[in-house]
Enzyme design. Sequence first.
Site, PDB file in Angstrom:
ATOM      1  N   ARG A 251     -48.219-133.342  19.864  1.00 55.03           N
ATOM      2  CA  ARG A 251     -48.465-134.266  18.761  1.00 55.03           C
ATOM      3  C   ARG A 251     -49.968-134.495  18.622  1.00 55.03           C
ATOM      4  NH1 ARG A 251     -44.667-134.989  14.862  1.00 55.03           N
ATOM      5  NH2 ARG A 251     -42.592-135.033  15.814  1.00 55.03           N
ATOM      6  N   GLU A 280     -52.497-133.334   8.530  1.00 50.72           N
ATOM      7  CA  GLU A 280     -51.921-132.036   8.161  1.00 50.72           C
ATOM      8  C   GLU A 280     -51.545-132.029   6.682  1.00 50.72           C
ATOM      9  OE1 GLU A 280     -48.663-131.255  10.826  1.00 50.72           O
ATOM     10  OE2 GLU A 280     -49.910-131.445  12.615  1.00 50.72           O
ATOM     11  N   HIS A 299     -48.738-125.934  12.767  1.00 53.23           N
ATOM     12  CA  HIS A 299     -47.591-126.750  13.180  1.00 53.23           C
ATOM     13  C   HIS A 299     -46.281-125.963  13.086  1.00 53.23           C
ATOM     14  CE1 HIS A 299     -46.112-131.190  13.508  1.00 53.23           C
ATOM     15  NE2 HIS A 299     -45.392-130.369  14.272  1.00 53.23           N
TER      16      HIS A 299
END
Length: 334
Positions: A251, A280, A299
């Site tokens: 994370r 993001e 990701h």
Amino acid sequence: MTIRVLAAGDHFVTNRLLVDALRREVPGEVDVRELTLPWPVVPFGRVGEVDEASDVEDELIEALRGVEVCVTQMAPLTERVLDASPSLRLFCVSRGGPVNANLEAAARAGVRVTFAPGRNAVATAEHTVAMLLAATRRIPQTHADLAGGVWRGDYYTYDNVGPELEGGTVGLVGHGAIGRRVAGMLAGFGAEVLVHDPYVDAPGKVELPELLRRSRFVSLHARATAETAGLIGAAEIAAMPRGSVLVNCARGALLDYDALCDALESGHLFGAALDVFPEEPIPEGSRLLTAPNLVMTPHLAGASKETAAKAAAIVAADVARYVRGEPLLHVANP
């Protein structure tokens, strides 16, 4: 009695996977309608009061009319959706945590929310090891040079080559489903594995300062909580041996990214690899886009065909339990 189900899949956990899993688990007992969400072609974001969801409240409300069960990955279960969906009783989220669901509002509305823990543990562990190797052996940089017609012999100089995993010490910050798998994979390389996780007992468990001091490689696997926010900052990176490699496929909130860039630019870190970020997509002008010896992926550590299939199977199994009147296995708001 036939139960009406909405399969709100996307372009990863597809409706085909969800419907096939439902047909296997509860054949002949569900009437399935479908809604296709735009993720990951369109990034997720905050929708109403929930995070990491597709912005499709209006479409979801329309599709949920008369629906008792919804299986999805990215649909937003907001107060607005709940208020407009009185027939809904079960909302199954095919991801490791139901961050796209307002759990308290769902409980008040009598809607149980389930999720799919462990669905991407293998994929994320494999990706973590791949990122560790890519950063240590500078695979992306050397490939880019060769693809551009440049043969750089200086990559072979002593100061530019990376360390080996065999005989090295790897520190894992977090030892859940993913961290345990990474530890097993690294053991196969002949690495010594240290673990910091206050919630589990594991071989090689040490306190964080010792882990950082002893580890040539550090990989983050902790959950993002109030206690772990900014867990690895400038002081923690400085405590790592010079020439270390840092990996974050967990994370973005765990890591101070400015401190990481400082350490890469100064040469304190040999390299780093990231799959998660503080924002993001990465914004234009971010230091991460120019930091040296940094490997990045968007990701997708948990992305594999098997992850998508497992996710669909896990939520379909809970739908089957619901149909049979059995206790649900993975309830987020019991």
